[in-house]
Write a protein that holds these residues in place. Sequence first.
Motif, PDB file in Angstrom:
ATOM      1  N   TYR A  97      34.594  44.450  55.270  1.00 27.70           N
ATOM      2  CA  TYR A  97      33.375  44.429  56.089  1.00 27.70           C
ATOM      3  C   TYR A  97      33.026  42.982  56.369  1.00 27.70           C
ATOM      4  O   TYR A  97      33.047  42.141  55.450  1.00 27.70           O
TER       5      TYR A  97
ATOM      6  N   SER B 149      33.174  40.980  52.840  1.00 35.36           N
ATOM      7  CA  SER B 149      32.662  41.771  51.728  1.00 35.36           C
ATOM      8  C   SER B 149      33.742  42.682  51.172  1.00 35.36           C
ATOM      9  O   SER B 149      34.465  43.339  51.916  1.00 35.36           O
ATOM     10  N   ILE B 150      33.819  42.703  49.851  1.00 32.93           N
ATOM     11  CA  ILE B 150      34.647  43.694  49.180  1.00 32.93           C
ATOM     12  C   ILE B 150      33.821  44.301  48.060  1.00 32.93           C
ATOM     13  O   ILE B 150      33.324  45.398  48.184  1.00 32.93           O
ATOM     14  N   ASN B 151      33.597  43.583  47.003  1.00 29.97           N
ATOM     15  CA  ASN B 151      32.695  44.059  45.956  1.00 29.97           C
ATOM     16  C   ASN B 151      31.463  43.198  45.856  1.00 29.97           C
ATOM     17  O   ASN B 151      30.616  43.411  45.008  1.00 29.97           O
ATOM     18  N   GLN B 152      31.389  42.237  46.678  1.00 34.01           N
ATOM     19  CA  GLN B 152      30.179  41.446  46.901  1.00 34.01           C
ATOM     20  C   GLN B 152      30.379  40.695  48.218  1.00 34.01           C
ATOM     21  O   GLN B 152      31.451  40.752  48.808  1.00 34.01           O
ATOM     22  N   PHE B 153      29.297  40.049  48.637  1.00 35.92           N
ATOM     23  CA  PHE B 153      29.354  39.336  49.911  1.00 35.92           C
ATOM     24  C   PHE B 153      29.720  37.875  49.667  1.00 35.92           C
ATOM     25  O   PHE B 153      29.103  37.203  48.841  1.00 35.92           O
TER      26      PHE B 153
ATOM     27  N   PHE C  17      30.003  34.296  51.661  1.00 39.62           N
ATOM     28  CA  PHE C  17      29.548  33.677  52.901  1.00 39.62           C
ATOM     29  C   PHE C  17      30.376  32.442  53.260  1.00 39.62           C
ATOM     30  O   PHE C  17      30.823  31.699  52.391  1.00 39.62           O
TER      31      PHE C  17
ATOM     32  N   SER D 117      25.346  26.587  52.868  1.00 35.96           N
ATOM     33  CA  SER D 117      25.448  28.035  52.919  1.00 35.96           C
ATOM     34  C   SER D 117      24.632  28.681  51.806  1.00 35.96           C
ATOM     35  O   SER D 117      24.005  28.014  50.992  1.00 35.96           O
TER      36      SER D 117
ATOM     37  N   TYR E 224      28.940  47.868  49.843  1.00 34.94           N
ATOM     38  CA  TYR E 224      29.334  46.524  50.222  1.00 34.94           C
ATOM     39  C   TYR E 224      29.977  46.481  51.601  1.00 34.94           C
ATOM     40  O   TYR E 224      30.443  45.431  52.024  1.00 34.94           O
TER      41      TYR E 224
END
Lengths: 109, 118
Positions: free
Chosen positions: A32, A93-97, A99, B43, B103
């Motif tokens: 995602y 994103s996989i198991n958290q985002f 950035f 960031s 997620y």
Amino acid sequence: GENVEQHPSTLSVQEGDSAVIKCTYSDSASNYFPWYKQELGKRPQLIIDIRSNVGEKKDQRIAVTLNKTAKHFSLHITETQPEDSAVYFCAASINQFYFGTGTSLTVIP
Amino acid sequence: GAVVSQHPSRVICKSGTSVKIECRSLDFQATTMFWYRQFPKQSLMLMATSNEGSKATYEQGVEKDKFLINHASLTLSTLTVTSAHPEDSSFYICSAIPPRGSYNSPLHFGNGTRLTVT
């Protein structure tokens, strides 16, 4: 863990021109990819997102493309306007985002 | 829908004092909230993941005794900066995933808190 790189860090374009921001990611399991716009001192706001089962998504002047093989995704803004000036963040994103480092976009009137 | 509210938006405190920041999901229940720190022109740095009814999961390098996180209800998570020092001055932002999200769903961010420690 995932590593997201974002380029360029700063971008200036003339009003009406297009702007392109690119991100790469390292974990092929990421599925995602949202893009956020953040104005100075304000919260990041989602502008567009794409999931791994889609290659391209468009919403008016904004589009996102995803190349899963190359593990990169890009934000395209057409017909830029001064109010598009802001910092843009990509994320994977996989198991958290995770950035990206952000791109400061300036649209010159 | 999916509104996240953060309070206060700005706080100035003296060195050595503690500051509490609240993050509320206004129209949904959030079992998971995230706390980020953002330095100027940089960031979002994830500090910790806050889970309702359990201990927060802190990222490497984040002092759990300094940044206390409590997620006592499905709509409220708090971050307390204890014994604040000038180097703690920063922009702190919370976020949450809406219900039935995961997620691969958008994060919704609070409006952020600008902390200045004098």
